[in-house]
Design a protein around this motif. Structure first.
Motif, mmCIF file in Angstrom:
data_model
loop_
_atom_site.group_PDB
_atom_site.id
_atom_site.type_symbol
_atom_site.label_atom_id
_atom_site.label_comp_id
_atom_site.label_asym_id
_atom_site.label_seq_id
_atom_site.Cartn_x
_atom_site.Cartn_y
_atom_site.Cartn_z
ATOM 1 N N SER A 65 0.830 -1.208 0.000
ATOM 2 C CA SER A 65 0.000 0.000 0.000
ATOM 3 C C SER A 65 0.864 1.256 0.000
ATOM 4 O O SER A 65 0.586 2.216 -0.733
ATOM 5 N N THR A 93 2.573 1.548 -3.351
ATOM 6 C CA THR A 93 1.571 1.924 -4.354
ATOM 7 C C THR A 93 1.291 3.420 -4.290
ATOM 8 O O THR A 93 1.235 4.101 -5.322
ATOM 9 N N GLY A 102 -5.268 1.628 -2.872
ATOM 10 C CA GLY A 102 -4.148 0.995 -2.182
ATOM 11 C C GLY A 102 -4.217 1.177 -0.680
ATOM 12 O O GLY A 102 -3.858 0.279 0.091
#
Length: 353
Positions: free
Chosen positions: A112, A115, A246
């Protein structure tokens, strides 16, 4: 002004739950299947399962209206398959050999953060102060996990899982280019191609096909954890953009860690709880986002599933499909207005400041 709660948030969290559950389950399967073979089976399960689902929906007439992939999409699709379908799962399976299941699941929060970083710095998606602080909290949780290593964990495991997260972060940002197209078709192709490549490479390296029960279990884990999860993720990308999707997807490691503790008997350590608090704070800041300003829609022509809202006030040709939502090529005129919005496929404009 606070953004309205989008159904796409539920899709992103559903994707996170399915993928998060797949990590400790895959850890269990590694006792019976080689990492490379398991990486192939997970994606083959996704590809074949979604192919059956797609055929059934089309045969019954219940397939949703979606734009198919175009020739211009094939290059992006190939990059997505190689980064997220081939390299990512193989690196994760190798990393799981060196890491505890709960640790591996929580380290996946790096996906995450990476991203978001790529979306912000490379692909220039808007990320305001609240989203940035939320990302910092998620990164802090991931750093906490990798800094204090539990007994039995090793540097190679952390590095391999981090590399897998980078591959998936690249995949997530490239997938945004495909988010207007049929997510079921994309996930099916990704599963079949990536699964076949990893399966073939595993066989050529001497890995054997597992017995019937572990084989079926691996395919089922792949269908839900990699196939249906990816469909939900792609739909969320369409409506929320890469960075927000994300961020919501960061719930995945909590699911995985909880299952690792419950299924594998791994200890619930203080650092897992502390990391969970930091990551939960980051997720809250994303959920409480506010974003509204005057913005300009440039004239554009594209093809995707849509209804006739304020962004779709176009005419129709005689052969355009009836009903809504429907799919046909259409043109957007220039439009300037203000309202709360996410960076969906119609709001990928530049921001001042």
């Amino acid at each position: 002004m606070r953004l309205p709660v989008s159904p796409a948030i539920g899709m992103a969290l559903g994707a996170a739950a399915l993928f998060g559950a797949s990590t400790p389950l895959a850890k269990i399967m590694l006792g019976q299947i080689s990492p490379w073979m398991l990486a192939g089976l997970l994606y083959l399960g996704a590809g074949f399962g979604l192919a059956v689902l797609r055929f059934s929906m089309r045969w019954s007439g219940k397939a949703p209206a979606e734009a198919p992939l175009r020739r211009a999409d094939l290059g992006w699709l190939a990059a997505v398959v190689l980064s997220g379908g081939v390299a990512g799962p193989l690196l994760l399976m190798l990393g799981l050999q060196y890491s505890a299941g709960a640790e591996a699941a929580l380290l996946l929060n790096l996906e995450s953060a990476l991203t978001l970083g790529l979306a912000w710095l490379v692909f220039r998606e808007n990320v305001d102060i609240r989203i940035g602080i939320g990302a910092a909290a998620i990164i802090a949780g991931a750093v906490l996990l990798s800094w204090w290593m539990p007994v039995g964990a090793s540097g190679p495991g952390v590095m391999l899982i981090a590399a897998a997260c980078l591959c998936w972060a690249i995949d997530n940002n490239l997938s945004r280019r495909l988010s207007a197209a049929d997510p079921l078709q994309i996930a099916m192709i990704k599963g079949l191609v990536a699964g076949s490549i990893n399966f073939g490479l595993a066989l050529s390296s001497g890995a054997s096909v597992p017995a019937a029960m572990p084989l079926a279990a691996s395919l089922a884990i792949g269908l839900f954890g990699y196939g249906i999860s990816l469909v939900l993720f792609m739909l969320s990308l369409r409506h929320l953009g890469t960075a927000r999707t994300g961020a919501y997807f960061s719930l995945a490691p909590f699911i995985g860690a909880a299952l690792a503790v419950a299924l594998l008997g791994e200890p619930l350590e203080w650092r897992l709880l502390a990391a969970g608090v930091l990551m939960g704070l980051g997720l809250y800041l994303h959920l409480a986002e506010r974003h509204s300003h005057e913005h300009r829609h440039e004239a554009a022509a594209h093809d995707h599933a849509h209804v006739h809202d304020e962004h779709h006030r176009h005419g129709h040709a005689p052969d355009d499909p009836p009903g809504e939502p429907h799919v046909h090529a259409h043109r957007h005129g220039t439009l300037v207005h203000a309202h709360p919005h996410y960076p969906d496929i119609h709001h990928r404009h530049d921001h001042m400041g």
